[in-house]
Motif scaffolding. Structure first.
Motif, short mmCIF file in Angstrom:
data_model
loop_
_atom_site.label_atom_id
_atom_site.label_comp_id
_atom_site.label_asym_id
_atom_site.label_seq_id
_atom_site.Cartn_x
_atom_site.Cartn_y
_atom_site.Cartn_z
N THR A 115 -6.43 2.30 -2.32
CA THR A 115 -5.91 1.42 -0.74
C THR A 115 -7.26 1.25 0.09
N LEU A 116 -7.95 0.18 0.42
CA LEU A 116 -9.80 0.11 0.93
C LEU A 116 -8.64 -0.25 2.20
N GLN A 117 -9.13 0.69 3.86
CA GLN A 117 -8.92 -0.23 5.25
C GLN A 117 -10.62 -0.17 5.39
N VAL A 118 -10.91 -0.94 5.91
CA VAL A 118 -12.68 -1.01 6.00
C VAL A 118 -12.65 -2.14 7.64
N LEU A 119 -13.79 -1.66 8.52
CA LEU A 119 -13.97 -2.02 9.55
C LEU A 119 -14.23 -3.49 9.16
N LEU A 162 -15.03 -8.24 4.06
CA LEU A 162 -16.70 -8.26 2.90
C LEU A 162 -16.66 -9.27 2.31
N LYS A 214 -15.74 -7.90 -2.47
CA LYS A 214 -14.74 -6.92 -2.80
C LYS A 214 -13.95 -7.09 -4.12
N VAL A 231 -5.85 -2.29 -7.13
CA VAL A 231 -7.00 -2.12 -5.59
C VAL A 231 -6.43 -3.88 -4.06
N ILE A 232 -6.26 -2.74 -3.23
CA ILE A 232 -5.45 -3.52 -2.12
C ILE A 232 -6.24 -3.32 -0.94
N ILE A 233 -7.07 -4.48 -0.63
CA ILE A 233 -7.81 -4.21 0.83
C ILE A 233 -7.10 -5.01 2.28
N HIS A 234 -7.70 -3.77 2.55
CA HIS A 234 -6.99 -3.93 4.12
C HIS A 234 -8.79 -4.54 5.15
N GLU A 235 -9.13 -5.61 5.61
CA GLU A 235 -10.24 -5.12 6.07
C GLU A 235 -9.74 -5.46 8.46
#
Lengths: 61, 61, 61, 61, 61, 61
Positions: D5-9, D12, D17, D41-45
């Motif tokens: 899990t990728l938390q990003v400010l 992207l 991604k 892979v799960i991305i949270h912007e």
């Protein structure tokens, strides 16, 4: 005192959310004796550009 | 090296987010000696259709 | 209806956990009007071999 | 059987991604022998109003 | 492509974990058409010293 | 300002954790320009009794 977090690809209808929440909460009561008043179900709908499987985004499949 | 994740039903105003982040970070410094430069606070505002209590979505209450 | 998840490097004493939980819950009440009976605080103590900063595990620092 | 899990400010691009998902999945295969068909892979912007560092929201910096 | 994360206070028996995983996965298939081969259920058992409600640790109740 | 959370079935060696943390952090720098001093990698090793796939616990497979 359970918190169930459901991460799902794409969206669910309100009816699907309603029924899943009802069932998860009931499962916890029946199987583990957890009182429904302590159970939270939180749903995260994840866009296809934000979820990958086998290294490939679902939006690219 | 703390990460505080706040999941909250509905929305918060910017002023509420600002003040909660300030306080959580200060709490960690005062109570546990965690330096603010290592503390992240991440807020997830969850819609009423995506959170259930007692098996019922908040949007249905 | 908040859930606060605190991920922290290493361990906290019971007294630190007690005080942080009390303050986070009170912050949410004062700042955002969230009733304490709906607030959960969940603490995850993460070992130094399981947390990296700048690409280096804390156990290697 | 990994979930990353990728938390990003902020946001992207799709290309970022795509490439991050590909690399994380490959890293897990090379370093730990995890088969790509099991890796999510799960991305949270996360918006700048929803992430604080040093007790200050990024939207206020 | 769902990931269900269950955070629960205290411990569950293997039989309870087995049955809850089976039911959650089946719920997702029946209600939302999610194929079981894509569903992960991950359980976090949280100690009573690490979970607070109303600002009080369960270990203090 | 990324936080990478890796949930993995079973355990990793320290060397695997070290190398995965190094690579994930470097991936984020190369692909998305994220400075390593802002990147956290947090690893959760999940027991086989606490992870299910297709509705079956890994400890039962």
């Amino acid at each position: 005192m359970p918190v169930v977090t459901l991460q799902v690809l794409g969206t669910l209808s309100d009816e699907q959310k309603r029924e899943l929440s009802r069932r998860f909460t009931e499962d916890l009561r029946e199987v583990a004796g957890k009182p429904p008043e302590y159970t939270y179900v939180i749903i995260h709908e994840v866009e296809r550009t934000n979820w990958a499987h086998k290294g490939v985004l679902f939006s690219d499949k």
